[in-house]
Design an enzyme around this catalytic site. Structure first.
Site, short mmCIF file in Angstrom:
data_model
loop_
_atom_site.label_atom_id
_atom_site.label_comp_id
_atom_site.label_asym_id
_atom_site.label_seq_id
_atom_site.Cartn_x
_atom_site.Cartn_y
_atom_site.Cartn_z
N CYS A 1 0.82 -1.23 0.00
CA CYS A 1 0.00 0.00 0.00
C CYS A 1 0.84 1.27 0.00
O CYS A 1 0.31 2.36 -0.09
CB CYS A 1 -0.95 0.00 1.19
SG CYS A 1 -0.10 0.02 2.77
N ASP B 1 2.67 2.51 2.47
CA ASP B 1 2.84 3.16 3.77
C ASP B 1 4.27 2.97 4.26
O ASP B 1 4.83 1.88 4.17
CB ASP B 1 1.90 2.55 4.81
CG ASP B 1 0.43 2.88 4.56
OD1 ASP B 1 0.16 3.84 3.82
OD2 ASP B 1 -0.43 2.17 5.10
N CYS C 1 -1.79 6.43 4.69
CA CYS C 1 -3.20 6.79 4.86
C CYS C 1 -3.47 7.27 6.28
O CYS C 1 -2.62 7.25 7.15
CB CYS C 1 -4.06 5.58 4.55
SG CYS C 1 -3.85 4.23 5.72
N CYS D 1 -2.17 -1.39 9.10
CA CYS D 1 -1.53 -0.16 9.60
C CYS D 1 -1.12 -0.34 11.06
O CYS D 1 -0.06 0.15 11.48
CB CYS D 1 -2.48 1.03 9.47
SG CYS D 1 -2.89 1.43 7.76
#
Length: 127
Positions: free
Chosen positions: A37, A39, A63, A106
């Site tokens: 993603c 991150d 995000c 996350c």
């Protein structure tokens, strides 16, 4: 996908954003990423002579859930011993922030970041 009020609060008002001296012997740095993603999370801890985390800073590119996970983690680790900080699990973070299932990764990044920062600090003490 709806974010919880806690995610939105940490995203809009992130706590402990910043950077410490990478070369300081009392600072541990953990840098982790999730290629899927994009991150990237950088977490630093400053540890006192008593083994208690005095300060924590982060820089996260990603995000809202990644930023909120980082922000919450920095609040949680301050005042904890390294052993106590290492006991923080991604599930604790995901539950506190009410992360949607698709964003649980996350919180995994945050757990990995604190472990990496502790490992970095510990390795500096052995040099």
């Amino acid at each position: 996908m709806a974010y919880s009020d806690k995610v939105i609060d940490h995203y809009e008002n992130p706590r402990n954003v910043g950077q410490m001296d990478d070369n300081a012997s009392n600072v541990g740095t953990g840098m982790v990423g999730a290629p899927a993603c994009g991150d990237v999370m950088r977490l630093q801890i400053e540890v006192g002579e008593d083994g208690v985390i005095k300060d924590a800073k982060f820089k996260t590119y990603g995000c809202g859930s990644a930023i909120a996970s980082s922000s919450l983690l920095t609040e949680w680790v301050k005042g904890k011993t390294l052993d106590e900080a290492q006991q923080i699990k991604n599930t604790d973070i995901a539950e506190e922030l009410a992360l949607p299932p698709v964003k649980v990764h996350c919180s995994v990044l945050a757990e990995d970041a604190i472990k990496a920062a502790i490992e970095d600090f510990t390795s500096k003490q052995q040099d």
